[in-house]
Design a protein around this motif. Structure first.
Motif, PDB file in Angstrom:
ATOM      1  N   ASP A 132       0.817  -1.218   0.000  1.00  0.00           N
ATOM      2  CA  ASP A 132       0.000   0.000   0.000  1.00  0.00           C
ATOM      3  C   ASP A 132       0.856   1.276   0.000  1.00  0.00           C
ATOM      4  O   ASP A 132       0.350   2.376   0.200  1.00  0.00           O
ATOM      5  CB  ASP A 132      -0.946   0.015   1.202  1.00  0.00           C
ATOM      6  N   SER A 133       2.160   1.121  -0.251  1.00  0.00           N
ATOM      7  CA  SER A 133       3.057   2.277  -0.272  1.00  0.00           C
ATOM      8  C   SER A 133       2.753   3.196  -1.461  1.00  0.00           C
ATOM      9  O   SER A 133       2.406   2.729  -2.546  1.00  0.00           O
ATOM     10  CB  SER A 133       4.509   1.809  -0.359  1.00  0.00           C
ATOM     11  N   PRO A 134       2.915   4.513  -1.277  1.00  0.00           N
ATOM     12  CA  PRO A 134       2.743   5.440  -2.397  1.00  0.00           C
ATOM     13  C   PRO A 134       3.884   5.360  -3.404  1.00  0.00           C
ATOM     14  O   PRO A 134       3.780   5.882  -4.513  1.00  0.00           O
ATOM     15  CB  PRO A 134       2.705   6.810  -1.726  1.00  0.00           C
ATOM     16  N   TYR A 135       4.996   4.702  -3.026  1.00  0.00           N
ATOM     17  CA  TYR A 135       6.144   4.595  -3.920  1.00  0.00           C
ATOM     18  C   TYR A 135       5.956   3.380  -4.838  1.00  0.00           C
ATOM     19  O   TYR A 135       5.910   2.246  -4.380  1.00  0.00           O
ATOM     20  CB  TYR A 135       7.445   4.449  -3.134  1.00  0.00           C
ATOM     21  N   LYS A 136       5.831   3.653  -6.115  1.00  0.00           N
ATOM     22  CA  LYS A 136       5.600   2.589  -7.094  1.00  0.00           C
ATOM     23  C   LYS A 136       6.880   2.183  -7.828  1.00  0.00           C
ATOM     24  O   LYS A 136       6.933   1.118  -8.435  1.00  0.00           O
ATOM     25  CB  LYS A 136       4.559   3.032  -8.137  1.00  0.00           C
ATOM     26  N   ASN A 137       7.893   3.038  -7.818  1.00  0.00           N
ATOM     27  CA  ASN A 137       9.143   2.758  -8.521  1.00  0.00           C
ATOM     28  C   ASN A 137      10.257   3.583  -7.883  1.00  0.00           C
ATOM     29  O   ASN A 137      10.013   4.348  -6.930  1.00  0.00           O
ATOM     30  CB  ASN A 137       9.009   3.072 -10.015  1.00  0.00           C
ATOM     31  N   LEU A 138      11.463   3.451  -8.396  1.00  0.00           N
ATOM     32  CA  LEU A 138      12.597   4.173  -7.815  1.00  0.00           C
ATOM     33  C   LEU A 138      12.455   5.679  -7.963  1.00  0.00           C
ATOM     34  O   LEU A 138      12.845   6.433  -7.066  1.00  0.00           O
ATOM     35  CB  LEU A 138      13.907   3.701  -8.458  1.00  0.00           C
ATOM     36  N   ASP A 139      11.911   6.142  -9.084  1.00  0.00           N
ATOM     37  CA  ASP A 139      11.734   7.583  -9.268  1.00  0.00           C
ATOM     38  C   ASP A 139      10.829   8.175  -8.185  1.00  0.00           C
ATOM     39  O   ASP A 139      11.090   9.277  -7.685  1.00  0.00           O
ATOM     40  CB  ASP A 139      11.149   7.884 -10.656  1.00  0.00           C
ATOM     41  N   ASP A 140       9.769   7.457  -7.826  1.00  0.00           N
ATOM     42  CA  ASP A 140       8.876   7.932  -6.754  1.00  0.00           C
ATOM     43  C   ASP A 140       9.640   8.055  -5.438  1.00  0.00           C
ATOM     44  O   ASP A 140       9.501   9.046  -4.710  1.00  0.00           O
ATOM     45  CB  ASP A 140       7.714   6.949  -6.557  1.00  0.00           C
ATOM     46  N   LEU A 141      10.445   7.040  -5.138  1.00  0.00           N
ATOM     47  CA  LEU A 141      11.205   7.059  -3.889  1.00  0.00           C
ATOM     48  C   LEU A 141      12.233   8.179  -3.893  1.00  0.00           C
ATOM     49  O   LEU A 141      12.354   8.934  -2.909  1.00  0.00           O
ATOM     50  CB  LEU A 141      11.907   5.714  -3.690  1.00  0.00           C
ATOM     51  N   VAL A 142      12.962   8.324  -4.977  1.00  0.00           N
ATOM     52  CA  VAL A 142      13.981   9.377  -5.083  1.00  0.00           C
ATOM     53  C   VAL A 142      13.345  10.760  -4.950  1.00  0.00           C
ATOM     54  O   VAL A 142      13.870  11.642  -4.255  1.00  0.00           O
ATOM     55  CB  VAL A 142      14.752   9.242  -6.411  1.00  0.00           C
ATOM     56  N   ALA A 143      12.196  10.960  -5.580  1.00  0.00           N
ATOM     57  CA  ALA A 143      11.516  12.266  -5.497  1.00  0.00           C
ATOM     58  C   ALA A 143      11.125  12.581  -4.057  1.00  0.00           C
ATOM     59  O   ALA A 143      11.271  13.726  -3.596  1.00  0.00           O
ATOM     60  CB  ALA A 143      10.282  12.260  -6.396  1.00  0.00           C
ATOM     61  N   ALA A 144      10.637  11.569  -3.331  1.00  0.00           N
ATOM     62  CA  ALA A 144      10.240  11.783  -1.936  1.00  0.00           C
ATOM     63  C   ALA A 144      11.444  12.112  -1.060  1.00  0.00           C
ATOM     64  O   ALA A 144      11.373  12.984  -0.179  1.00  0.00           O
ATOM     65  CB  ALA A 144       9.526  10.539  -1.420  1.00  0.00           C
TER      66      ALA A 144
END
Length: 326
Positions: A132-144
């Protein structure tokens, strides 16, 4: 008469050799997993436990004991200083163990302190989140992380400089982020990481793929990226993108294997080496390894010793790049 004497002598020699081989088998075989149950060290020991007994290379059951602390440091020091001659004891190690050795995290003992026995498989590093994490890929995680590094809590097996930390540090460096600004929580092995992630205590787990597959299949965990050069084979893992295909040039194989104490006899060491040589050539073992989401890596004896020394030297250079050692 002479021929009969020769035959008798040869027969006696064969019996003696067979007796020596049987005598060399450890009476109380033990595998030390240098972490709490449930992680990669546990998996490594249990793979050997199953394979050695099922193949009848061991006639007595092997017990698995747990010795957590310092992501391998406690076990390494105990084996070298207190249990150095135990012929029946093998201890699991991983690439993370070698990285810690490269940084001097195992105290006064270095990579020359034990006898490296066998490498039996490899996994790959991975970044995991809850489904259920909002991070779907590495780009999402890096942006956060770029938006606010203090709000993304990353669990890693070990402190700054550990293998799990290094995986995320390499991603951070590739994205132009200072790894030391990221928020880490140090844990003891893959079992604790999974529990903390699924319980919502951390947002991201820096782990490896072999630890994660059961949680992926149960629906609790999603992998953002696996740190292999290409997608891995298998129904579940083949669906997971690599970091490289997402634009981050990071690869991190996790070699798994065993060492023994420095004073273990040559005879006992040779028995273990021969046992693992037979296992690694076996199709049955290949199936057991695959069931545990490990991939082929087979190396024993002097060849493994040379590999370990080379890897430690390379990890030492990498640690220097991140200012972890002088």
């Amino acid at each position: 008469m002479k021929t009969a004497l020769i035959r008798a002598t040869l027969a006696a020699a064969c019996v003696a050799i067979a007796g020596q081989a049987l005598a060399a088998e450890p009476k109380r075989p033990e595998c030390i997993a240098p972490a709490a149950p449930g992680g990669g060290f546990d998996l490594t020991c249990k793979l050997a436990q199953s394979a050695l007994v099922e193949s009848k290379l061991l006639t007595s059951p092997m017990r698995v004991t747990y010795m957590p602390g310092g992501v391998g440091a406690v076990a390494y020091n105990a084996v070298v200083a207190q249990r150095s001659a135990e012929a029946g004891t093998i201890t699991a190690f991983s690439s993370g163990s070698l990285l810690n050795l490269a940084q001097g995290k195992f105290g006064r003992f270095d990579e020359n302190a034990v006898k490296w026995l066998a490498g039996i498989g490899t996994s790959y590093g991975a970044l995991a989140v809850r489904t259920d994490s909002p991070y779907k890929n590495l780009d999402d995680l890096v942006a956060a992380i770029k938006a606010d590094p203090t709000k993304v809590v990353i669990g890693s097996g070990g402190t700054v400089g550990s293998q799990d930390w290094m995986q995320t540090a390499l991603i951070a460096r590739a994205a132009g982020i200072d790894p030391r600004k990221m928020r880490y929580v140090a844990m003891e092995g893959g079992g604790e990481l999974a529990t903390s992630l699924l319980g919502g205590h951390i947002q991201v787990a820096s782990t490896d793929i072999s630890d994660s597959v059961p949680h992926i299949e149960s629906g609790g965990m999603r992998i953002l990226a696996v740190f292999s050069d290409e997608r891995l084979p298998g129904k579940t893992v083949s669906q997971i993108p690599t970091a490289k295909e997402q634009g981050y040039d990071v690869s991190w194989p996790v070699i798994r294997g065993f060492y023994v104490g420095p004073k273990v006899s040559d005879e006992a060491y040779a028995w273990w080496k021969n046992a693992f040589d037979q296992l690694l050539a076996s199709e049955d073992f290949a199936k057991l390894r695959e069931q545990r989401e490990l991939y082929p890596f087979a190396m024993t004896g002097d060849e493994l010793d040379a590999y370990v020394k080379k890897q430690v030297a390379e990890y030492r250079k990498l640690a220097q790049e991140f200012d972890l050692v002088k």
